[in-house]
Structures are given as structure tokens and as C-alpha cells.
Design an enzyme around this catalytic site. Structure first.
Site, PDB file in Angstrom:
ATOM      1  N   HIS B 126      -8.744   5.666   0.738  1.00 47.82           N
ATOM      2  CA  HIS B 126      -8.776   4.201   0.798  1.00 47.82           C
ATOM      3  C   HIS B 126     -10.046   3.803   1.548  1.00 47.82           C
ATOM      4  CE1 HIS B 126      -7.538   0.203   2.266  1.00 47.82           C
ATOM      5  NE2 HIS B 126      -6.581   0.220   1.357  1.00 47.82           N
ATOM      6  N   ASP B 203      -4.461   9.880   7.570  1.00 48.95           N
ATOM      7  CA  ASP B 203      -4.149   8.474   7.325  1.00 48.95           C
ATOM      8  C   ASP B 203      -2.794   8.438   6.621  1.00 48.95           C
ATOM      9  OD1 ASP B 203      -3.844   5.915   6.401  1.00 48.95           O
ATOM     10  OD2 ASP B 203      -5.617   5.913   5.103  1.00 48.95           O
ATOM     11  N   GLN B 206       0.602   5.382   3.607  1.00 50.79           N
ATOM     12  CA  GLN B 206       1.564   5.397   2.504  1.00 50.79           C
ATOM     13  C   GLN B 206       2.682   6.412   2.731  1.00 50.79           C
ATOM     14  OE1 GLN B 206       1.621   3.245   0.102  1.00 50.79           O
ATOM     15  NE2 GLN B 206      -0.372   2.309   0.523  1.00 50.79           N
ATOM     16  N   LYS B 229       3.913  -1.826   5.962  1.00 49.94           N
ATOM     17  CA  LYS B 229       4.313  -1.134   4.728  1.00 49.94           C
ATOM     18  C   LYS B 229       5.651  -0.424   4.906  1.00 49.94           C
ATOM     19  CE  LYS B 229      -0.488  -0.063   3.466  1.00 49.94           C
ATOM     20  NZ  LYS B 229      -0.857  -1.112   2.517  1.00 49.94           N
ATOM     21  N   CYS B 366      -8.681  -0.790  -3.305  1.00 48.50           N
ATOM     22  CA  CYS B 366      -9.530  -0.413  -2.166  1.00 48.50           C
ATOM     23  C   CYS B 366      -9.956   1.053  -2.258  1.00 48.50           C
ATOM     24  CB  CYS B 366      -8.847  -0.686  -0.828  1.00 48.50           C
ATOM     25  SG  CYS B 366      -8.505  -2.416  -0.565  1.00 48.50           S
TER      26      CYS B 366
END
Lengths: 131, 409
Positions: B126, B203, B206, B229, B366
Site C-alpha cells: 500500500h 503492516d 488488513q 478497519k 493506493c
């Protein structure tokens, strides 16, 4: 007809599937590329401009959604044969009227990519003329 | 793939999310844009409301009842989050979101690097795990390298080994690709990274909402995620970092709260985790994220993961029956379904789906570098979560047929 069918009416889809004045141009007076960074729509505009500042030929090479492609196609018809002075101050309202469909705020940037490209093309032309 | 029948009751869960009752263009909302942000259960919404109505005060400094209550609730949320990811309390740093977390690490961890030192990310990242490293590399003369994807849109094993070397100082990899759902082998990459003496960042934007997380097991040095999220409010995210590394790292933001003592000529910094939390934080949101974590724990992350797979399998089966659909990403994936309809731009797909009440995302997600690798400019992306149903997938599939009908494809 519901809103969505109104938006994707036949003439919009015709322009999308077969954009008018589609292609690229060798020896264009002005070639300008504009990109919509948010959604990735792109447009190459080629203008052939004569000594009287008349747009004698135009080619557009759009990639993107139906709205942005149809807008580029329609605008190319609109400006062909007109002078730079006639088209350089075209407004957002004129583009929306030309499209003749409801455009939601988030899709406005798709509809107006053609206008931005045209405006920047005329600016480049005028800057070049001053030199 | 592990197939376990889900034990959670989706209908009961749906009742906890007030927004799922609303209609869009006269149709029931089908919310499939969960990878962008999830909806919030009433408990989370109420927690924000309750904070502002009953104990709004600044944390860590106001010596009065409200200040005590606010501080206790805010720090309790940190404790819950630490437990949720199997970390220690001091290792959980609150940020604004993942982007801020990754910037924090990009600034703090590069401060000791020399020209020519290498940072490794991947083609899947991303922009938030891409641009900070690219710009740091540019300003500090570091070398940025990219792990490539193979034909299955997974990180290529050879490319991992080739790029992570003794010259590598930092490796930063997304756990799950937000654009195409690839689940990356972050444990293996962490091991390889450590064998080469470098630091590993994950990261997890998600992943945190969808899979059980265990920091000890993953063994990355840092792990970043965002609250909104995973059923939490916007404006709060987390950087997990190994204690000894956080202690050795330079703060990112300077100001109030993060100090121990300020003199005219120098400042000593606060203890962990507050050393990295300058200024008044998003208090209500932090508390709200704690409540979201309670909710996720109550449902059970393994249940959520199983349910994700169930629904994704169902959607995959249905979408593959439609002519002219290209699905991007690997076979084994998280609950992200990225696709294109032949002859129709993703924006138009999204617009027409919206007319049926179906909310998806369209665009480059993104991930412009990844899109260029895939040779496309945009995809339509449906992403599922614990409150979605098979019936909603059917509505989504019918809406794709409407797209095809309108465009005559």
C-alpha cells in the site's frame, strides 16, 4: 428509467465504446496528457491549431471509465473547428450540459478530466505563442 | 484450506451494527467495502458517546476524578490490545492510523542509517508502506529494493532471498495485500530478516481485523495496524514494537506527554509507551478501540477467519460462473475479491453496484506500483467481514449482471 439507466444512457455508452476523434496525432501543435490521480483516468489530447488559432483537427486518446471517456469524446466534437479563444474559457457547466446526464459529486472529477486537459492544452499553446 | 463450520451466528451479529439497517437508493445496504473501513458495533459507538457525556478529561495529567477515570479507561484499552496481539503493555503505542505508524517507524528507524544501507519492501505494498520508505531512501541516500510477485501474485521466494541480504537494515512487508488479498509469509520473512541482522516491520492493517495475531509467534520487530478497519473508530491505530527496540529508538513526535524532564538545553523522554505519544491523544477513540477488541475477542478471531473463508469461497464460486470476469490475486487469500468486468471500467462497476445498494471500492486501492505490475489501472474490490451474508453475495452477483446488461457485455 431509474437514475443509473439515465446516467448510462445509450449515447454515453456509444461514445465510451467508440470515442469520436479517437487516436493519436503526429505533428500536433499541442499534445497534452492529463491524469486523474485518484481514480487513474487518463487522457491524451492532440490539437492541430492553424495560424488563426483555429483548432483544425483534434484527436483524443482516453483510458478510464465511461463518464471520462464519453466526456473526452464529446468535447473533441465540440471544439473541432473552433478557435482557441472560443474554447479556452469553457466552464464546468458547459461540460455537464454537453454530457446531459446526472453526475454525482464523486464522479465530477471523471466528467471534468476532459475540460482540465483542454484548459491546460490552451495554456500551453498560449505560452508557446508568446515565445 | 482448513474447513471448519462457523459457530458464530451472523444474524445475531448483524443486530449489533445499527448501520446495516439502513437503505441505499431504496435497497438494503450491502456493505462490501470492509478493507477500506469496517462498520462499528453499537457498543463501540456507545463507548465514544459515554466518554464524552460522562468522563471527558485529558489523560495522564488531570488530577481529578474525571482525569482519573479517563486515564484508567484509556490505559485499560491499551492493556486489552496488548492481550489481543499477545504483547506486553509497554509495547503498544497508540497512533492516529497505520500511515502514521509507518511514518513513525520510517523516521525513527532510519535515523542511524548510512548512505547505501538497504531497505526492502515488496511490489504489493500500500502507498502507506511504500512512499515513506521511498522518500526516506531519497533523502538519506538509502537503497530501496522490492520483493517481486510471482505469476500467482504471491511474494516470490527466490526474490525474498535475493533481496534480503547483509546490506539490508529494514524490511517492511504488508501481512495481507489490501488490493488483491495475498497473505504473505511474514513469519518466514521475519526469520530471514533476522538471519541477516535487519529489522522486520509488518503492516498488519488488513490482517488485524481478520486473523488471530500473536506477536511472539510472528516475531517481527514491529507490527502496525489501524483501528477503523477492525470495528473501531477512525483516528486511532497501533504500533507494536519489541520493548528493547522501542527503548533504543528515537521518538518521532516531540512535545507534551512524551517528556520526562525539559530543561533549556536538553530534554529527557518519558517511559514506554508514552515516549512515542506526544500531545493529547484521541482518547475516546482509543477507548473505543478497546471495546472493538472486546467485541472481536467475544466473537473469536478464529471464528472470524473461518467465516471469512466460507463467504469468500461462496463468492468466488458464484463470480466465476459469470462470463468476462477476471479475478486478481492468489488462490489462497484473505476475504478480498478484486476483479474486473471485461469492457467496463471499475468505476462504472462500482457506480452501478451502488444503485443496487452494494458498496464496493473501485480504483488502484493506493497500490499504483502493484497495478502497474499487473498491467491494469484499476480493479473493483469487494471485501467481506463478519456481518456479511451469502444472501448479500447473491445481491452483489445480481448487480454484476446488471452492469453487464447496461453495458451490453
Amino acid at each position: 428509467m431509474d437514475m443509473i439507466e439515465l446516467m448510462y444512457q445509450e449515447n454515453i455508452l456509444d461514445h465510451y465504446k467508440n470515442p469520436h476523434n479517437f487516436g493519436k496525432m503526429e505533428n500536433a501543435t499541442v499534445h497534452h496528457h492529463e491524469k486523474n490521480p485518484l481514480c487513474g483516468d487518463e487522457l491524451d489530447m492532440f490539437l492541430m491549431i492553424d495560424e488563426n488559432k483555429k483548432i483544425v483537427d483534434v484527436k483524443v486518446h482516453p483510458t478510464g471509465c465511461a463518464i471520462s471517456v464519453a466526456s473526452a469524446s464529446m468535447l473533441s466534437d465540440e471544439i473541432k473547428g473552433k478557435s482557441i479563444d472560443e474554447v479556452k474559457n469553457m466552464t464546468k457547466e458547459q461540460i455537464l450540459e454537453m454530457l446531459g446526464i446526472p453526475i454525482s459529486p464523486v464522479r465530477l472529477k471523471c466528467a471534468l478530466l476532459s475540460l482540465d486537459t483542454l484548459k491546460n492544452s490552451t495554456l500551453i499553446f498560449e505560452k508557446y505563442m508568446r515565445k | 484450506m482448513l474447513k471448519t463450520k462457523t459457530i458464530m451466528d451472523v444474524e445475531t451479529i448483524r443486530k449489533d451494527f445499527p448501520i446495516l439497517q439502513r437503505k441505499v437508493h431504496g435497497k438494503p445496504l450491502v456493505y462490501f467495502d470492509n478493507a477500506a473501513t469496517s462498520q462499528k458495533p453499537k457498543e463501540v459507538i456507545d463507548a465514544l458517546d459515554f466518554y464524552y457525556n460522562n468522563y471527558n478529561a485529558n489523560v495522564h495529567r488531570s488530577i481529578h476524578q474525571l482525569g482519573e477515570e479517563a486515564t484508567a479507561a484509556y490505559e485499560k484499552a491499551r492493556e486489552k490490545i496488548a492481550e489481543f496481539i499477545n504483547a506486553q503493555y509497554e509495547e503498544v503505542i497508540f497512533t492516529k492510523n497505520s500511515t502514521e505508524g509507518l511514518n513513525l517507524l520510517a523516521y525513527s528507524l532510519t535515523s542511524g542509517l548510512k548512505q547505501g544501507d538497504e531497505i526492502v519492501i515488496s511490489q504489493l505494498e500500500h502507498h502507506s508502506n511504500f512512499v515513506p520508505w521511498q522518500q526516506m531512501a531519497k533523502h538519506l541516500g538509502l537503497k530501496l529494493k522490492f520483493i517481486e510477485i510471482n505469476e500467482n501474485a504471491e511474494l516470490d521466494e527466490e526474490s525474498i532471498k535475493k533481496n534480503i541480504t547483509k546490506k539490508t537494515k529494514i524490511v517492511s512487508i504488508g501481512h495481507i495485500s489490501n488490493a488483491i488479498g495475498t497473505i504473505n509469509p511474514v513469519e518466514d520473512i521475519a526469520r530471514i530478516t533476522h538471519e541477516n541482522g535487519a529489522l522486520m516491520i509488518v503492516d498488519g492493517s488488513q490482517a488485524a481485523p481478520h486473523i488471530p495475531l500473536d506477536m511472539k509467534k510472528i516475531d517481527s520487530d514491529f507490527y502496525v495496524f489501524t483501528g477503523h478497519k477492525m470495528l473501531g473508530p477512525t483516528g486511532v491505530g497501533v504500533v507494536y514494537g519489541k520493548k528493547e527496540l522501542l527503548e533504543a529508538s528515537r521518538p518521532f513526535l516531540y512535545g507534551g506527554e512524551m517528556i520526562n524532564e525539559v530543561k533549556f538545553d536538553d530534554t529527557t523522554f518519558n517511559k514506554l509507551p508514552w515516549k512515542f505519544e506526544a500531545g493529547t491523544p484521541n482518547i475516546a477513540e482509543g477507548i473505543g478501540l478497546g471495546v472493538a477488541v472486546d467485541y472481536l475477542t467475544k466473537v473469536g478471531m478464529q471464528n472470524i477467519l473461518n467465516r471469512d473463508r466460507e463467504l469468500l469461497d461462496y463468492a468466488m464460486e458464484k463470480i466465476k460462473e459469470i462470463d468476462g470476469i477476471t479475478v486478481y490475486g492468489p488462490k489462497e487469500r484473505a476475504s478480498i475479491l478484486s476483479f474486473n468486468v471485461k469492457g467496463v471500467h471499475a468505476h462504472d462497476v462500482s457506480q452501478i453496484l451502488d444503485s443496487e445498494g452494494v458498496a464496493i471500492r473501485a480504483g488502484h486501492h493506493c497500490c499504483m506500483p502493484l497495478m502497474s505490475v499487473l498491467g491494469i489501472s484499476a480493479t473493483a474490490r469487494a471485501s467481506f467481514y463478519l456481518y456479511n451474508t451469502e444472501q448479500e453475495v447473491d445481491t452483489f452477483i445480481n448487480a454484476i449482471h446488471k452492469v453487464k446488461k447496461i453495458f451490453g457485455v
